[in-house]
Write a protein that holds these residues in place. Structure first.
Motif, mmCIF file in Angstrom:
data_model
loop_
_atom_site.group_PDB
_atom_site.id
_atom_site.type_symbol
_atom_site.label_atom_id
_atom_site.label_comp_id
_atom_site.label_asym_id
_atom_site.label_seq_id
_atom_site.Cartn_x
_atom_site.Cartn_y
_atom_site.Cartn_z
ATOM 1 N N THR A 106 -2.974 -0.768 5.160
ATOM 2 C CA THR A 106 -3.597 -1.010 3.856
ATOM 3 C C THR A 106 -5.064 -0.560 3.920
ATOM 4 O O THR A 106 -5.590 0.025 2.977
ATOM 5 C CB THR A 106 -3.524 -2.521 3.519
ATOM 6 N N GLU A 107 -5.697 -0.817 5.048
ATOM 7 C CA GLU A 107 -7.109 -0.496 5.223
ATOM 8 C C GLU A 107 -7.378 1.006 5.273
ATOM 9 O O GLU A 107 -8.467 1.454 4.935
ATOM 10 C CB GLU A 107 -7.630 -1.089 6.540
ATOM 11 N N ASN A 145 4.546 -8.726 11.984
ATOM 12 C CA ASN A 145 5.080 -7.721 11.081
ATOM 13 C C ASN A 145 6.573 -8.008 10.880
ATOM 14 O O ASN A 145 7.389 -7.656 11.701
ATOM 15 C CB ASN A 145 4.856 -6.352 11.744
ATOM 16 N N ASP A 155 7.323 9.767 11.719
ATOM 17 C CA ASP A 155 6.962 8.363 11.874
ATOM 18 C C ASP A 155 5.475 8.290 11.570
ATOM 19 O O ASP A 155 4.656 8.862 12.287
ATOM 20 C CB ASP A 155 7.276 7.924 13.315
ATOM 21 N N THR A 156 5.128 7.584 10.499
ATOM 22 C CA THR A 156 3.754 7.636 9.989
ATOM 23 C C THR A 156 3.037 6.324 10.260
ATOM 24 O O THR A 156 3.465 5.276 9.794
ATOM 25 C CB THR A 156 3.752 7.903 8.475
ATOM 26 N N TRP A 157 1.941 6.387 10.990
ATOM 27 C CA TRP A 157 1.149 5.164 11.239
ATOM 28 C C TRP A 157 -0.050 5.114 10.296
ATOM 29 O O TRP A 157 -0.814 6.089 10.199
ATOM 30 C CB TRP A 157 0.620 5.104 12.681
ATOM 31 N N TRP A 158 -0.194 3.986 9.648
ATOM 32 C CA TRP A 158 -1.379 3.741 8.824
ATOM 33 C C TRP A 158 -1.379 2.296 8.386
ATOM 34 O O TRP A 158 -0.539 1.521 8.830
ATOM 35 C CB TRP A 158 -1.459 4.712 7.643
ATOM 36 N N PRO A 206 6.813 -0.213 14.159
ATOM 37 C CA PRO A 206 7.335 0.756 15.128
ATOM 38 C C PRO A 206 8.819 1.000 14.875
ATOM 39 O O PRO A 206 9.557 0.066 14.561
ATOM 40 C CB PRO A 206 7.133 0.049 16.472
ATOM 41 N N VAL A 215 4.309 8.392 16.943
ATOM 42 C CA VAL A 215 3.632 8.818 15.714
ATOM 43 C C VAL A 215 2.875 10.131 15.927
ATOM 44 O O VAL A 215 2.343 10.707 14.989
ATOM 45 C CB VAL A 215 2.719 7.719 15.134
ATOM 46 N N ILE A 262 0.835 -1.207 0.000
ATOM 47 C CA ILE A 262 0.000 0.000 0.000
ATOM 48 C C ILE A 262 0.870 1.258 0.000
ATOM 49 O O ILE A 262 0.515 2.270 -0.618
ATOM 50 C CB ILE A 262 -0.998 0.003 1.192
ATOM 51 N N THR A 263 2.028 1.215 0.654
ATOM 52 C CA THR A 263 2.885 2.408 0.671
ATOM 53 C C THR A 263 3.296 2.783 -0.756
ATOM 54 O O THR A 263 3.333 3.969 -1.110
ATOM 55 C CB THR A 263 4.136 2.168 1.547
ATOM 56 N N ARG A 283 0.554 -5.018 17.108
ATOM 57 C CA ARG A 283 -0.699 -5.675 16.742
ATOM 58 C C ARG A 283 -1.305 -6.392 17.952
ATOM 59 O O ARG A 283 -0.596 -6.941 18.793
ATOM 60 C CB ARG A 283 -0.457 -6.732 15.657
#
Ligand code: WTA
Length: 678
Positions: free
Chosen positions: A435-436, A543, A430-433, A408, A458, A329-330, A537
């Motif tokens: 695929t959803e 991950n 630091d970007t949290w996201w 992380p 984040v 997704i990135t 998670r």
């Protein structure tokens, strides 16, 4: 060598470490200079007011941005129509647009010779620059080829290609004619590819003859041939040439470049409804079957372009270097759609961080004059080990922002990224996201007023994102300095719309656990000041090197080996990968093979069924697994054993056989001892 390292803990963070902004940073912001569209919001003068408006008057916020930032064929009449309880999410209904026009044509009108793509090929110094005019031409030719082959609006097209201009043109060609692309990471095995082709019912596959990575040739077309044998739905395979080598072609294979050169370089874009499908992207969940996350047209595009602009403070003329593969997704959001929608220049990275040496990223930054560099913590941790010289020997003065994504980032890696790579002058975001979520949801926004950044956090939600933390009973945790399950309380335009062919699973996974909220599957901590930190998670997803993997997928693969009676996979901390997979195996009776051979064969089977990155680092053969009396495997106990927290095994009253644990603990120690010797 592996050592047990606790996953991110909740202890108060890094007081006194360098962060952002440096003490001297200026902090005044003029809101319409910051975001021109904000001029439409009377009374909104500063950043906090704009943030508030994006939450309290979300429709007003998104309406203004959607009108201003996207080119519409016909305007939308309804900003949003969402019902989280039913998993029904609809944005900008009534509107029609074409994503490829937004990403290419409109920039061709204003600056046709601007570079859209810089293809950073595996061989350093062999980059290829593609202008917007050229990208339009290639996209139209591919689109016309697809049409001639019978691909129609709504048809799924599987793309199994490394990052390259022809791969990006293939994605945009699908968007142009209304086909739904589904890119499969070109490291997945034939069987994993076949599963995804079948789930999507694709009739068309686009691939390359071979791939080149880290100086090695990868036989991509061969993998597609094996996959296609398992997929009766496939009617045609378009094969682009990455190398000059010939590969066997069958009667369903079509040489892409030859065909497209016969086509016209113009192709009328199809007017798509805002909620028509743009793409499917498969990702791992708690069961063995990957989920085809569905993203649609307008909302996704708006959200990726807005986050790209503001999280990275992307300005016209900047060179944006996101090194993710287009198969994740990135790559979709920040190599292709976000940057191109903004008329930017985006790098397509084909190589690896250590080829031909560990200075590759920084040599590339110097040569291409990259302004924003966006990568994964696993690569940073790896490069850190090679020392500072590989970084310092390259001129990185072009860099303005450094980004991190996928897992992380530990404080040591954050600190090195900030201090050594960025010379203490570039904010680290630091970007949290997921695929959803379609795009970045929680991240520092360095252009914000007084944009404080604390290492390895984040930080703050993006415009329109309302994160909440929940306790075990499903109650919302109101205060600060608290930790819980991370949910998002309000819909936003970038979120996934469904799981392809499985809307029930979509509802059950994301909307049932906490009614009227989107459940992320992650845990988070909210600090005293209201800043967020992701703790990992909460489900059976691990991950590995920033790639999601379901423990059930790994178990499904190893269970297919004839000697395996049952198995349990868990994630364990790993110095470089973040997490590694650790598999416990119970053998069938009477197996006559050495443990070494069994381990090697099991690794082979995971590589064959899923991908190389999924291969377990540790395989421990045990007599029995810890189970409850009703037969459920107690993975929590296995995790604690591997973390060597034997005093935290928790409530064992339901455990049916206590000797299982002693045996596993002894076996685990034995295995580590052997590893240390090797
Ligand atoms: C994890 C990748 C901590 C998280 C964009 C999430 C992160 C999963 C971060 C999504 C981060 C992603 N800090 N954890 N900055 N970013 N994650 O779908 O567990 O491949 O749920 O999307 O990666 O992985 P996905």
């Amino acid at each position: 060598m592996w050592r047990v390292r606790p996953l991110a803990s909740l202890r108060p963070l890094l007081a006194g470490r360098p962060g952002w902004p440096p003490a001297r940073a200026a902090s005044s912001t003029n809101i319409s200079a910051f975001m021109p569209e904000a001029a439409a919001f009377a009374g909104v003068r500063d950043y906090p007011a704009l943030k508030q408006l994006s939450l309290r008057q979300a429709e007003r916020f998104w309406e203004a941005l959607a009108r201003a930032r996207l080119s519409w064929i016909s305007p939308f009449h309804t900003v949003s129509d969402c019902d989280l309880a039913r998993g029904s999410i609809r944005w900008f209904e009534g509107g029609r647009l074409n994503v490829s026009v937004n990403c290419i044509d409109r920039h061709v009108h204003t600056s046709p010779d601007k570079v859209a793509l810089i293809w950073e090929r595996d061989e350093p110094g062999a980059e290829v620059k593609i202008t917007y005019r050229h990208l339009l031409e290639v996209t139209c030719r591919v689109a016309n080829t697809l049409k001639r082959q019978g691909v129609r609006k709504g048809d799924r097209v599987t793309i199994y290609m490394p990052a390259s201009p022809i791969a990006v043109a293939s994605m945009l060609a699908c968007a142009r004619i209304g086909a739904v692309h589904t890119v499969v990471f070109a490291g997945f095995s034939a069987e994993a590819l076949a599963d995804r082709i079948q789930d999507a019912q694709s009739e068309t596959v686009i691939t390359t003859n071979q791939a080149v990575r880290g100086g090695r040739i990868i036989e991509l077309k061969k993998t597609v041939d094996q996959a296609v044998k398992m997929c009766p739905s496939v009617k045609r395979v378009l094969v682009a040439k990455r190398t000059e080598n010939e590969v066997p072609m069958s009667n369903i294979d079509i040489p892409l470049e030859e065909e497209m050169m016969r086509e016209e370089a113009v192709c009328d874009p199809v007017a798509m409804e805002s909620e028509d499908l743009l793409f499917l992207l498969y990702t791992s969940g708690s069961t063995g079957k990957p989920k085809g996350m569905v993203h649609t047209q307008a909302g996704y595009l708006l959200y990726t372009s807005l986050t790209h602009r503001y999280v990275f403070d992307y300005r016209d003329g900047d060179v944006f270097g996101c090194v993710a593969d287009i198969g994740w997704i990135t790559g979709h959001s920040y190599v292709v759609y976000g940057p191109l929608c903004n008329g930017g220049t985006t790098v397509l990275f084909e190589s690896t961080p250590v080829y031909p040496n560990p200075g590759r990223y920084w040599e590339m930054v110097e040569r291409l004059k990259i302004n924003q560099f966006y990568g994964a913590p696993t690569a940073i941790r790896l490069l850190l080990k090679y020392g500072d010289e590989w970084v310092k020997s390259h001129d990185r003065s072009s860099l303005k922002i450094l980004g991190s994504v996928g897992e992380p980032i530990n404080s040591e890696a954050w600190d090195w990224y900030y201090r050594v790579v960025g010379d203490g002058r570039c904010p680290v975001v630091d970007t949290w996201w997921q695929t959803e979520t379609g795009g970045i949801c929680i991240a520092p926004c360095p252009a914000e007023r007084d944009a404080e950044i604390i290492p390895a956090m984040v930080m703050r939600p993006f415009f329109g994102i309302d994160p909440v933390l929940m306790d075990d009973q499903g109650r919302r945790l109101m205060g600060n300095n608290t930790a819980g399950s991370l949910c998002i309380a309000q819909p936003w335009p970038g979120m996934a719309r469904t799981i392809y062919n499985d809307h029930d699973r979509f509802i059950t996974t994301y909307f049932k656990p906490y009614p009227n909220h989107f459940f992320t599957g992650d845990g988070a901590y909210r600090s005293e000041k209201g800043y967020y930190r992701i703790t990992g998670r909460l489900d059976d997803v691990i991950n590995v090197s920033g790639h999601r993997l379901g423990t059930a997928e790994i178990e499904g693969a190893v269970n297919q080996h004839r000697v395996v009676a049952e198995s349990a996979a868990i994630g364990c901390a790993h110095e470089i990968k973040g997490e590694a997979s650790y598999v416990f195996i119970v053998l069938k009776d009477g197996v006559d093979m050495t443990e070494h051979v069994i381990r090697e064969e099991l690794k082979g089977i995971v590589s064959q069924k899923i991908a190389k990155y999924a291969v377990p680092d540790y395989i421990q053969i045990v007599k029995r697994l810890p189970k409850t009396r009703s037969g459920k495997i107690m993975r929590r106990v296995l995790r604690k054993i591997v973390e060597r927290k034997l005093d935290e095994l928790g409530d064992l009253t339901t455990l049916d056989d206590h000797t299982a644990i002693q045996e596993i603990v002894a076996g685990h120690k034995e295995m580590l001892k052997k590893e240390a010797k090797e």
